[in-house]
Design a protein around this motif. Structure first.
Motif, PDB file in Angstrom:
ATOM      1  N   ASN A 137      10.233  -4.742  17.656  1.00 21.53           N
ATOM      2  CA  ASN A 137      10.513  -3.429  16.773  1.00 21.53           C
ATOM      3  C   ASN A 137       9.458  -2.899  15.977  1.00 21.53           C
ATOM      4  N   LEU A 138       8.516  -3.840  15.592  1.00 23.05           N
ATOM      5  CA  LEU A 138       7.317  -3.442  14.954  1.00 23.05           C
ATOM      6  C   LEU A 138       6.360  -2.601  15.927  1.00 23.05           C
ATOM      7  N   LYS A 179      14.483 -14.426  17.985  1.00 23.57           N
ATOM      8  CA  LYS A 179      14.734 -13.805  16.725  1.00 23.57           C
ATOM      9  C   LYS A 179      13.188 -13.050  16.227  1.00 23.57           C
ATOM     10  N   ILE A 180      12.004 -13.887  16.428  1.00 21.88           N
ATOM     11  CA  ILE A 180      10.915 -13.298  15.972  1.00 21.88           C
ATOM     12  C   ILE A 180      10.320 -12.294  16.819  1.00 21.88           C
ATOM     13  N   GLU A 184      11.952 -10.382  18.697  1.00 21.79           N
ATOM     14  CA  GLU A 184      12.821  -8.901  18.431  1.00 21.79           C
ATOM     15  C   GLU A 184      12.126  -8.416  17.370  1.00 21.79           C
ATOM     16  N   TYR A 185      11.918  -8.720  16.228  1.00 16.84           N
ATOM     17  CA  TYR A 185      10.885  -8.599  15.265  1.00 16.84           C
ATOM     18  C   TYR A 185       9.760  -7.806  15.638  1.00 16.84           C
TER      19      TYR A 185
END
Length: 271
Positions: A42-43, A35-36, A38-39
């Motif tokens: 995206n950044l 999850k992190i 993926e964040y």
């Protein structure tokens, strides 16, 4: 990241590793890692940064905090040590008894919902040296220091709160083992309130300490000690984990990594 430009921060491996622990977790599960990750990806894409997400192994290796303890008595001693540092005239029979009781009950497998539903009558005395507690069809006998914690909680009327030291009076329904401080509230109805009690305590732990309390780790901690005491051979470890943790093979694979990290901390005296 303070004043560090975000584009620069996203290329700093140490800062990237820290981003996985913003929730103060001591373990990074595979779903949490993904999850992190993926964040962060995206950044990178949004900001046009040529960054590399650290591997899960690198993330876990970067964590200095240990969310496990050598025993329940070791955990209770740790809580008292923090209390002595943070509170003037700390009273171990009163001031952090709620924190200690949550840990005692979490250690034997009670959820926060179970804990806040407990009534004083659910603690059945055993010859004035212990308590028998029932949860569904299960029964738990509690003696020694954990018994003393629950004994003091039964008669608790007030305590000095962290970090202010302000005297706080309990005002909820006296039938319940855990009572709110608001007279308009009969009992704790939200598990998040228990999480906040632990979070407030954790925020007062000296930065020099590597220990940290994570509620969801407490019962796992107790079970890991059972596995360790069983002294399984490497080839038998997954089977022992499946038996003691009462889990499937796939869960045992995930627990194995966490268990080996626990053993490393235990045998290196980090806990």
């Amino acid at each position: 990241i303070g004043n560090t430009p975000i584009e620069k921060a996203l290329q700093d491996k140490q800062l990237l590793c820290r981003s996985f622990y913003l929730q103060k977790a001591c373990d990074v599960s595979r779903p949490h890692y993904q999850k992190i990750k993926e964040y962060l990806v995206n950044l990178f894409h949004y900001l046009g940064v040529d960054g590399t997400v650290p591997t899960r192994a690198e993330v876990m290796k970067s964590q200095n905090l240990v969310g496990y303890f050598r025993s329940i008595n070791s955990l209770l001693k740790f809580i008292d040590e923090v209390g002595k540092i943070r509170l003037l005239n700390y009273d171990p029979t009163r001031d952090l008894v709620r924190v200690k009781a949550i840990c005692v009950l979490g250690w034997i497998g009670f959820s926060l919902e179970d804990i806040f539903n407990l009534k004083k009558t659910d603690l059945i005395p055993i010859d004035n040296v212990g308590f028998k507690i029932r949860k569904g069809k299960e029964e738990y006998d509690i003696f020694g220091e954990p018994f003393a914690v629950l004994f003091y909680l039964q008669s608790l009327e007030s305590y000095h709160a962290l970090p202010s030291g302000k005297k706080t009076i309990l005002k909820g329904n006296e039938d319940y083992l855990f009572r709110p401080t608001d007279s308009r509230v009969e009992k704790f109805n939200n598990a998040q309130q228990g999480v906040q009690i632990i979070k407030r305590f954790n925020a007062c732990i000296p930065k020099t300490s590597s220990s940290y309390i994570v509620f969801r780790n407490l019962h796992k901690n107790a079970l890991f000690l059972e596995v360790y005491e069983a002294k399984p051979m490497e080839k038998d470890l997954l089977g022992t984990l499946m038996s003691i943790m009462n889990c499937t093979f796939n869960y045992a694979l995930s627990y194995k990594e966490q268990y080996l990290k626990f053993v490393e901390a235990l045998e290196s005296n980090r806990i």
